[in-house]
Design an enzyme around this catalytic site. Structure first.
Site, PDB file in Angstrom:
ATOM      1  N   CYS A 274       0.820  -1.211   0.000  1.00 45.78           N
ATOM      2  CA  CYS A 274       0.000   0.000   0.000  1.00 45.78           C
ATOM      3  C   CYS A 274       0.859   1.269   0.000  1.00 45.78           C
ATOM      4  O   CYS A 274       0.403   2.335   0.395  1.00 45.78           O
ATOM      5  CB  CYS A 274      -0.944   0.022   1.201  1.00 45.78           C
ATOM      6  SG  CYS A 274      -2.232  -1.212   1.115  1.00 45.78           S
ATOM      7  N   LYS A 276       4.135   1.700   1.449  1.00 45.41           N
ATOM      8  CA  LYS A 276       5.015   1.955   2.593  1.00 45.41           C
ATOM      9  C   LYS A 276       6.464   2.165   2.136  1.00 45.41           C
ATOM     10  O   LYS A 276       7.084   3.169   2.466  1.00 45.41           O
ATOM     11  CB  LYS A 276       4.898   0.788   3.585  1.00 45.41           C
ATOM     12  CG  LYS A 276       5.713   0.957   4.845  1.00 45.41           C
ATOM     13  CD  LYS A 276       5.093   0.245   6.051  1.00 45.41           C
ATOM     14  CE  LYS A 276       4.712  -1.195   5.801  1.00 45.41           C
ATOM     15  NZ  LYS A 276       5.834  -2.129   5.794  1.00 45.41           N
TER      16      LYS A 276
HETATM   17  C1  SPV Z   1       4.653  -7.752   4.206  1.00 42.36           C
HETATM   18  O1  SPV Z   1       3.971  -8.550   3.543  1.00 42.36           O
HETATM   19  O2  SPV Z   1       4.147  -6.962   5.022  1.00 42.36           O
HETATM   20  C2  SPV Z   1       6.108  -7.707   4.030  1.00 42.36           C
HETATM   21  C3  SPV Z   1       6.764  -8.813   3.416  1.00 42.36           C
HETATM   22  O3  SPV Z   1       6.720  -6.785   4.470  1.00 42.36           O
HETATM   23  S1  SPV Z   1       6.728 -10.199   4.408  1.00 42.36           S
HETATM   24  O4  SPV Z   1       6.185  -9.875   5.699  1.00 42.36           O
HETATM   25  O5  SPV Z   1       8.090 -10.679   4.521  1.00 42.36           O
HETATM   26  O6  SPV Z   1       5.907 -11.165   3.730  1.00 42.36           O
HETATM   27 MN    MN Z   2       5.493  -5.633   5.888  1.00 45.23          MN
END
Ligand code: SPV
Ligand code: MN
Length: 627
Positions: A274, A276
């Site tokens: 979104c 970030k």
């Molecule tokens: C998210 O999906 O919020 C990420 C990537 O930052 S991970 O958490 O590693 O899937």
């Molecule tokens: Mn994340």
């Protein structure tokens, strides 16, 4: 004599034995020994974070074919299985003791039952393989923020990624006293196909044992499920923060550069995919972190650190026009792991990279050609939407110099943003801390994206963009945020942003790059250098200020018509939003602080009054006249 080290001795080389003996924390020995025994690892490799050990891991990732070299020096590619392309909400569960029930919105399983199940799945999973033990530090080392972590894994790709994404912790472990606490992760990719991807995705399990600060992950390789220190340890950190009175947040951190060379630090919470990372990487600003932040009160000031030291970023739409600095990094020599992109002649390609994509190559489905369909008859895209890159932050020329500051940076502003097509204006400032936490953070509405497995575009509430990771009663999470504002002398100014507002026929009202203007406006607001207009949902920018900023930042002539379309208050939509949020809290959330309903009801009342006087769709000019 240490029975755990003795038990491991046959699996350790002399040098690994020495590396292990240099750590005097019995729980470290116990965890590694029990993990190696359960999974029946043939060897144990202890990573001391020396260059030699890091090189060994990198080479092993290539030798075992978990990664392959690309043309540019330092670049490699890794593929995850076709059904293993995102965080898996369904397979991720909390292990809860008997008679305990976490909020309805959290996935949970009886602890004994879950432990038996996941340990059963992990049993013998490393037969004939080496188990790697990695010691890491979450947050800068030697800091009040530091949390130590130990991961055991049979994936060289996971161990390699950790080099890029986290700070080395071996030395700290060797210097720590026997009773030192740390988070533990045991991961196995499970049975592998000839492409070296997890074969038994139906048996994927990601279980979080908060009673023992341990995470178990099996039959998956996707980093968000396998690199324990990303979203898995984050869940444990949220619990720790809850008991110790600080905040662990799904937030980027950035230094926004204001007039006169001033730099103002902001944190931003956005659900996955979104905006970030792209906000944190805005050109001309400095990036301190793109995913997880710890925030503490130190001497009555809100201070924050990046938990990680690298980026596991979405590569889709990274192009030479919108994301110059990261696009350049991805095309220069340096250590980068690309995942789930398309490879042709040793070059990576991804969706939205701003050039023609080849019509064939190797991608997450194996050998790929344009028009290839999957078992369900769906056309397979050239690269997965959730294809990613892993790179260390210091490789970026706009990496913030305070990354390793053990005191963190002083946080002056916080922004919350989701995919909200209908209600919230592109940027607004809350009336105060509580209003911001409740109306923007706790009310954050969004749509599911490709970053989690499952249907896309499903509307949902994603509290503080942390919904997937909360491991305490949801209402308690809101309470902790509200309380934090009282601990500091001057709480950060809270903003709500929305990059996804659409017009009536479904077109976005903003260009993605407009976010830079909102960020600059927020910076000025923090310092009280621009006025704002009061509306029922918050303070919004004045046209003249935005006009100037659009010219300065984007060299764009911003028209009044654009402003009015973007910043009119959509009363009906905002009232409907409040109703959904209230319903969510009533239905799913325990321990909701009363003030949540009070703030939401006040906002509802303000909207109702405005509607009675000025109708459903109120121009910002109307509110300007009134203020
Ligand atoms: C998210 O999906 O919020 C990420 C990537 O930052 S991970 O958490 O590693 O899937
Ligand atoms: Mn994340």
């Amino acid at each position: 004599m240490n029975p755990y080290i003795d038990a491991m001795r046959p699996k350790l080389s002399d040098s690994d034995y020495k590396k292990l003996c240099a750590i005097s924390i019995p729980k470290v020995h116990e965890f590694i020994a029990k993990s190696a025994d359960l999974c029946n690892a043939e060897h144990i490799f202890i990573c001391s974070d020396s260059q030699e050990d890091k090189d060994y891991i990198r080479n092993q990732a290539i030798t075992t074919k978990e990664e392959a070299h690309l043309n540019i020096k330092g670049h490699t590619v890794h593929f995850d299985g076709y059904h293993d392309q995102g965080r898996d909400r369904e397979a991720t569960k909390y292990l809860v003791p008997k008679r305990v029930f976490l909020s309805k919105a959290l996935n949970q399983i009886d602890r004994q039952e879950g432990l038996a199940e996941v340990k059963g799945t992990l049993r013998d999973s490393m037969t004939g393989r080496t188990m790697i033990a990695r010691f890491l530090s979450l947050g800068p080392t030697n800091s009040v923020f530091t949390i130590l972590g130990l991961q055991c894994t049979d994936s060289w790709y996971v161990a390699h990624s950790e080099d890029l994404l986290y700070r080395s912790g071996y030395k700290v472990f060797t210097q720590s006293s026997p009773d030192t606490d740390f988070l533990r992760v045991l991961h196995s990719s499970g049975k592998l196909t000839e492409r070296m991807v997890s074969e038994e995705y139906n048996k994927k399990r990601i279980y979080i044992d908060y009673m023992d600060n341990t995470i178990y992950s099996v039959n998956t390789q996707y980093a968000g499920n396998s690199i324990g220190f990303k979203k898995l340890a984050f869940r444990l950190a949220i619990r720790k923060a809850n008991t110790e009175g600080w905040l662990a947040e799904h937030m980027m951190l950035m230094g926004v550069h204001g007039p006169g060379g001033r730099k103002t630090y902001f944190a931003g919470a956005f659900p996955s995919a979104c905006g970030k990372t792209s906000t944190a990487m805005l050109p001309g600003e400095t990036i301190l972190g793109d995913d997880i932040a710890y925030i503490r009160e130190i001497d009555s000031v809100a201070r924050a650190v990046n938990v990680e030291s690298g980026i596991f970023g979405i590569i889709k739409d990274v192009n030479p026009v919108d994301d110059v600095s990261i696009y350049n990094v991805l095309h220069e020599p340096g250590e980068i792991i690309f995942s789930n992109v398309l490879i042709k002649d040793g070059k990576p390609y991804w969706l939205g990279m701003g050039c023609e994509l080849p019509e064939d190559g190797i991608n997450f489905s194996g050998k790929w050609h344009k028009g290839k369909k999957d078992e369900a008859g769906n056309e397979i895209p050239a690269a997965h939407k959730n294809a990613r890159y892993a790179v260390t932050l210091t490789a970026l020329d706009n990496c913030d110099p305070e990354l390793e500051n053990p005191q963190g940076v002083e946080l002056k502003g916080i922004m919350y943003g989701g995919r909200d097509a209908k209600a919230y204006v592109p940027v607004q400032q809350s009336f105060d801390w509580d209003h911001g936490i409740i109306a923007y953070g706790a009310s954050l509405e969004t749509e599911t994206t490709f970053a989690t497995i499952g249907e896309e575009g499903v509307p949902e509430i994603n509290m503080m963009s942390i919904q997937d990771f909360i491991s305490i009663p949801l209402g308690k999470n809101v309470r902790n945020n509200l309380d934090f504002g009282k601990k500091v002398e001057k709480p950060p100014v809270v903003f709500g942003v929305n990059y996804f507002l659409k017009d009536k026929i479904g077109n976005y009202l903003n260009d993605p790059k407009d976010k830079h203007v909102w960020v600059k406006w927020m910076e000025l607001r923090v310092h009280g250098e621009v006025d704002a207009i009061q509306t029922p949902t918050g303070y919004i920018p004045e046209y003249e200020d935005l006009r100037k900023l659009f010219k300065q930042v984007r060299n764009k002539d911003y028209t009044k018509a654009e402003y009015v379309a973007q910043f009119s208050i959509r009363v009906q939509e905002n009232m409907a939003k409040i109703k959904r949020v209230r319903k969510f809290y009533k239905k799913n959330v325990t321990y909701t602080p009363e003030v949540v309903f009070w703030v939401l009801n006040q906002q509802y009342e303000r909207l109702l009054n405005a509607k009675e006087k000025y109708g459903n769709y109120i121009s910002p000019e109307k509110f300007k006249e009134l203020s």
